[in-house]
Design a protein around this motif. Structure first.
Motif, PDB file in Angstrom:
ATOM      1  N   GLY A 681       0.760  -1.237   0.000  1.00  0.00           N
ATOM      2  CA  GLY A 681       0.000   0.000   0.000  1.00  0.00           C
ATOM      3  C   GLY A 681       0.792   1.289   0.000  1.00  0.00           C
ATOM      4  N   TYR A 682       2.145   1.222  -0.022  1.00  0.00           N
ATOM      5  CA  TYR A 682       2.906   2.472   0.055  1.00  0.00           C
ATOM      6  C   TYR A 682       4.214   2.347  -0.709  1.00  0.00           C
ATOM      7  N   PRO A 683       4.375   3.078  -1.826  1.00  0.00           N
ATOM      8  CA  PRO A 683       5.623   3.024  -2.608  1.00  0.00           C
ATOM      9  C   PRO A 683       6.745   3.776  -1.895  1.00  0.00           C
ATOM     10  N   VAL A 684       7.319   3.151  -0.901  1.00  0.00           N
ATOM     11  CA  VAL A 684       8.302   3.808  -0.039  1.00  0.00           C
ATOM     12  C   VAL A 684       9.455   4.375  -0.840  1.00  0.00           C
ATOM     13  N   ASN A 685       9.956   3.604  -1.813  1.00  0.00           N
ATOM     14  CA  ASN A 685      11.169   4.055  -2.503  1.00  0.00           C
ATOM     15  C   ASN A 685      10.897   5.158  -3.528  1.00  0.00           C
ATOM     16  N   VAL A 686       9.655   5.609  -3.643  1.00  0.00           N
ATOM     17  CA  VAL A 686       9.353   6.782  -4.465  1.00  0.00           C
ATOM     18  C   VAL A 686       9.090   8.001  -3.580  1.00  0.00           C
ATOM     19  N   ILE A 687       8.258   7.828  -2.561  1.00  0.00           N
ATOM     20  CA  ILE A 687       7.762   8.979  -1.797  1.00  0.00           C
ATOM     21  C   ILE A 687       8.641   9.336  -0.608  1.00  0.00           C
ATOM     22  N   ALA A 688       9.129   8.315   0.078  1.00  0.00           N
ATOM     23  CA  ALA A 688       9.743   8.549   1.391  1.00  0.00           C
ATOM     24  C   ALA A 688      10.939   9.490   1.307  1.00  0.00           C
ATOM     25  N   GLY A 689      11.016  10.396   2.251  1.00  0.00           N
ATOM     26  CA  GLY A 689      12.162  11.293   2.383  1.00  0.00           C
ATOM     27  C   GLY A 689      11.959  12.664   1.807  1.00  0.00           C
ATOM     28  N   ILE A 690      11.017  12.850   0.895  1.00  0.00           N
ATOM     29  CA  ILE A 690      10.832  14.164   0.273  1.00  0.00           C
ATOM     30  C   ILE A 690      10.371  15.176   1.316  1.00  0.00           C
ATOM     31  N   GLY A 691       9.379  14.774   2.119  1.00  0.00           N
ATOM     32  CA  GLY A 691       8.890  15.683   3.153  1.00  0.00           C
ATOM     33  C   GLY A 691       9.943  15.979   4.195  1.00  0.00           C
ATOM     34  N   SER A 692      10.609  14.938   4.654  1.00  0.00           N
ATOM     35  CA  SER A 692      11.632  15.135   5.685  1.00  0.00           C
ATOM     36  C   SER A 692      12.776  16.008   5.184  1.00  0.00           C
ATOM     37  N   ALA A 693      13.090  15.887   3.890  1.00  0.00           N
ATOM     38  CA  ALA A 693      14.188  16.684   3.325  1.00  0.00           C
ATOM     39  C   ALA A 693      13.850  18.168   3.294  1.00  0.00           C
ATOM     40  N   ALA A 694      12.550  18.497   3.289  1.00  0.00           N
ATOM     41  CA  ALA A 694      12.143  19.908   3.261  1.00  0.00           C
ATOM     42  C   ALA A 694      11.892  20.461   4.655  1.00  0.00           C
ATOM     43  N   ASP A 695      11.955  19.619   5.653  1.00  0.00           N
ATOM     44  CA  ASP A 695      11.629  20.011   7.024  1.00  0.00           C
ATOM     45  C   ASP A 695      12.467  21.222   7.457  1.00  0.00           C
TER      46      ASP A 695
END
Length: 925
Positions: A681-695
């Protein structure tokens, strides 16, 4: 609940409850609702199967709409008109320059992505091939899923290439017609070559040992037979009595006979010798080059009327593009195979570091002094080294099947220049260096990180420079599969882009601007493998950006872009004549080999103070997941049991139950890894980290991404992926293993008939770690997702699609239905009467097989413990009477009917839902 609409309505109601109780899980609750109705007898597996069929239908309609959207318009007349409007060259010289060099090399690869059975694939393609409304006629049920063999993959590849060839012929004919009308005195000098096609199906030896060398020879002979047949058909349409048919028809008969020779088992020396001698013997019908035929067709066209001349030149263009095969071919080996081969000649004691300057110096000297050796099929048959065997096979193909079409040699996991020099040495040793393009693959994190220095060192070698000029190109391959898995898809794409820029610098620094740069970007069709889902233009520019292309253009280096269309998913673009024409027309209009050199610098590359930190932060976040035991355990929680078998090259499940629990992510190939993320249910290797990188810097990062075309493309990818993602679904899978859930389910007598089964499950799962694993992973994803949503809220949504919310809800309904089926399987598994330990397999082992979805193994053990086929007393012709046995003789049939068969049927529905979910994502893995 007996319809999908009812499921979606209930799911929507459950979603409202999250406002009151944030931890409430709508997906799991809907699964529980269905499970209660199923176990309570309100519905049965027939009802659930009807729901599965409805979801399958919806997913196939969704897939057809997506396919059509990507390449629209799809009607032939619209594409003819669209191509005509894009022909804007004012001079004949400009027109020649635009169309006599391929805009794209399309490679038909065959990793395991044959998700749809042929009947469903055909239905999806046909529905997408017109402008009619996509209705229920797309919803066909396949009688059964065929075994995906190498031969099946090759056949599907050849079908796709055949449609591509026909579409290219149409485009070439229209180009010639346009030129004849605008430049009547010059058009005969036009030799269009807008596209080239290739395949590695049957020639890719990286990671597999099941392809024998004579299989590759047999495939190439079969392709020669098929292409000659198509050339003959084209020429017969021009003139059924054309004199060149007297050359082509005997050549076809000869090729068919040789293809039959290599179709069987050639392991015995006698059989091989006979087949080889017939192929290598001189024969007037042994056509090895089309050059004389191309010259004859072009010469005849000069004196023919316009329509006949266009037809003749179109056929000549096809011959020039494809040679004596359905396209060019790519062999592939692993760098370790080449290292093993070269050590036999320079380092038999295994004492030399192949990355050392000493090894480079030795190889440099060997390349300067090597003398070509003759080889034959006997030498090929006895060769034990995989890498040398591939060079020997290439030598035989070039000598005895097709002397014109060059062959690519792809080298996977290539991280040092000596590997390429070793390949050049073997090419020279067997006299084929003028026909083989050696291409390193940059895909691993190490290869991408150090690839620039690799290219600097390699292109500085004089022997390599001489070779590049001999071939007219420098060829490299960049891969989005393992790169996306181990680096993350967005960091991988940006790292690959930088590597492409380094290639242009290295070519310019070493005076190689007089040769072309061939960049093969291999990816699948999913967003987790480098295929941008928003538009076909994004799909082509995501792996080879305008920034990278401008680096080559400004250095005066011709660019040869190459991409893969992979497996059943990729072949859909060419699965009908209409789709093939639409796909090639879109590529012809987008013109991926060209770029505007005067375009201003994209802010993403100018503001490196922001963009590099952003990139590094995403990469670091992805790396944390990769190295996290939590992530690894969640991804491998079900082994590969959520996935259908989709290819001849697959990751095998571990036979050891303990090994399943400790399965390493590197034991799962990139495609299954991506596919599991879809199913969870979650394409981790596409989405993950983008939000945290902008934090902490949301406004500035958002502003940069809005101003940058590359940045907006990145955001489009993230939005498309996020629109299909559900962290609640990830958490729901963990609840299947929550001991407290099973202990509480029959609480207060709500489901007293399940008390015993739930008690066994609750007790068994007290020692299981998966509930906590999924909970921790969901928490990490949620924190990152909150930051992603904060970033996306600052960036306008460029491509809002109305259907996305429907797709999201449909995926949620499918996930809930699957959770109900899995619970049914778990309950049935623990309800089977205990059986004695046999052959080191206990009841707990069988339960663990079910919980990790090794269902076939579990069913085999259950049927062994409770056989329904056993000797009957009536089988014997014994005269003496017997009153025993005195029972009804049913034996274990009731256990089979009540427990084993329902588990098997439920699992079959689970896999059908996997197909439906993958269809909603638009690709497998």
């Amino acid at each position: 609940m007996k319809t999908v609409d009812q499921l979606i309505d209930r799911l929507s109601q459950h979603h409202l409850r999250t406002q009151e109780t944030p931890l409430f899980n709508p997906v799991f609750q809907l699964g529980l609702d269905l499970s209660r109705e199923l176990e309570g007898g309100e519905i049965d597996l027939d009802t659930l199967e009807a729901l599965v069929a409805e979801l399958e239908c919806d997913s196939m309609q969704s897939r057809s709409r997506r396919l059509r959207r990507l390449v629209a318009p799809v009607t032939p007349s619209e594409n003819t008109e669209g191509l005509k409007k894009s022909l804007k060259a004012e001079t004949f010289a400009d027109f020649q320059a635009a169309w006599q060099r391929p805009q794209l090399h399309a490679v038909f690869t065959a990793h395991p992505t044959f998700l749809l059975p042929p009947e469903q694939s055909e239905a999806v393609a046909q529905a997408a091939s017109s402008d009619r409304e996509i209705g229920s006629d797309v919803c066909v049920l396949a009688p059964e899923r065929p075994q995906v063999t190498l031969e099946y993959e090759h056949d599907r590849a050849m079908r796709a290439i055949a449609n591509a060839q026909d579409a290219r012929d149409s485009i070439v004919g229209e180009l010639l017609d346009h030129a004849a009308g605008k430049w009547p005195d010059q058009w005969q000098d036009l030799a269009p070559l807008p596209f080239r096609f290739a395949s590695w199906v049957g020639y890719d030896m990286d990671g597999r040992t099941d392809i024998k060398w004579y299989d590759s020879i047999g495939f190439r002979l079969g392709e020669k037979t098929q292409r000659l047949s198509r050339y003959i058909a084209s020429l017969e349409r021009i003139d059924p009595d054309h004199p060149l048919l007297g050359t082509l028809r005997p050549a076809l008969a000869y090729a068919q006979a040789r293809s039959a020779d290599f179709a069987g088992d050639l392991t015995e020396p006698e059989a091989l010798s006979a087949a080889a001698n017939r192929l290598t013997a001189d024969n007037p019908d042994k056509l090895l080059s089309l050059a004389p035929l191309i010259d004859a067709l072009e010469e005849e066209a000069c004196d023919a009327d316009k329509d006949r001349a266009i037809a003749l030149k179109t056929l000549a263009a096809a011959m020039r593009a494809d040679g004596l095969g359905m396209g060019w071919i790519h062999f592939r080996v692993n760098s370790s195979q080449l290292h093993n081969a070269i050590r036999r000649r320079i380092d038999p004691d295994n004492a030399l570091d192949l990355a050392s300057k000493g090894a480079i110096a030795t190889l440099r000297e060997m390349l300067a002094t090597v003398k070509p050796l003759r080889s034959n099929f006997a030498a090929l048959a006895i060769e034990s080294s995989t890498a040398i065997r591939q060079f020997l096979a290439m030598a035989q193909i070039l000598a005895h099947i097709d002397a014109d079409a060059p062959i690519r040699m792809l080298i996977a996991e290539c991280e040092q220049p000596s590997t390429i020099l070793a390949a050049l040495y073997f090419a020279k040793l067997f006299g084929i260096e003028d026909k083989v393009d050696v291409s390193p693959l940059f895909e691993t994190e190490s290869a991408l990180e150090h690839g620039g220095r690799f290219l600097d060192a390699l292109l500085a070698e004089e022997s390599y420079q001489q070779y590049a000029r001999l071939r007219g190109r420098v060829a490299i391959q960049t891969g989005f599969s393992d790169a996306g898995r181990f680096v993350g898809q967005i960091p991988a794409s940006l790292a690959i882009e930088r590597l492409q820029g380094r290639l242009s610098e290295a070519m310019e620094a070493n005076g190689l601007t007089d040769v072309a740069a061939l960049i093969f970007n291999t990816h699948g069709e999913s967003m987790g493998r480098g295929a941008h889902p928003d538009s076909f233009e994004d799909r082509l520019t995501w792996p080879l950006s305008p920034w990278a292309k401008r680096r080559f253009a400004r250095a005066g280096i011709p660019l040869e872009p190459e991409v893969s269309f992979q497996g059943g998913d990729g072949y859909l673009f060419f699965s009908t004549p209409e789709l093939a024409r639409a796909t090639l027309t879109r590529i012809a209009q987008i013109r991926p080999a060209e770029t505007d050199t005067s375009a201003p610098t994209d802010p993403l590359y100018r503001r490196t103070d922001l963009s590099l930190d952003f990139y590094r932060a995403i990469r670091s976040h992805q790396r944390e997941h990769l190295h996290s035991k939590t992530y690894a355990r969640a991804v491998t929680a079900f082994g590969l049991g959520l996935l259908n078998s989709t290819g001849s090259r697959v990751s095998r499940r571990q036979s050891d139950l303990a090994a399943d629990r400790e399965m390493n992510l590197r034991q799962i190939r990139a495609i299954p890894h991506n596919a599991i993320l879809q199913q969870l249910g979650y394409p981790v290797n596409v989405i993950a980290g983008i939000g945290s990188a902008a934090d902490g810097n949301y406004e500035e990062i958002a502003s940069l991404l809005i101003e940058s075309e590359r940045g907006r493309q990145l955001v489009r990818l993230a939005r498309s992926s996020n629109a299909l993602a559900s962290i609640k679904t990830v958490a729901a899978y963990g609840e299947l293993f929550n001991s407290a859930y099973w202990a509480s389910r029959p609480y207060r007598g709500t489901e007293s008939h399940l008390s015993d089964a739930c008690e066994v499950l609750a007790e068994y799962l007290t020692k299981d770690d998966r509930a906590g694993v999924f909970r921790r992973l969901a928490s990490r994803l949620r924190v990152d997702a909150l930051k992603l949503h904060r970033l996306l809220s600052l960036i306008p949504n460029e491509h809002p699609l109305e259907e996305r919310e429907h797709i999201r809800r449909t995926i949620g309904a499918a996930q809930s239905l699957r959770l109900a089926l899995l619970q049914h399987m778990f309950i049935k598994a623990v309800s089977i009467p205990a059986f004695s330990r046999a052959n080191d397999i206990s009841r707990d082992d069988v339960l663990e097989m079910v919980f990790t979805l090794r269902v076939d193994d579990a069913l085999a053990q259950m049927r062994r413990a409770y056989p329904t086929n056993y000797p009957q007393i009536t089988d014997f012709a014994v005269d003496a009477p017997s009153d025993y046995p005195d029972g009804d003789g049913e034996g274990y049939a009731a256990i089979q009917r009540e427990y084993i068969d329902p588990i098997e049927r439920a699992y079959g529905l689970v896999l059908r839902l996997s197909t439906a979910i993958a269809n909603e994502f638009g690709a497998h893995g």
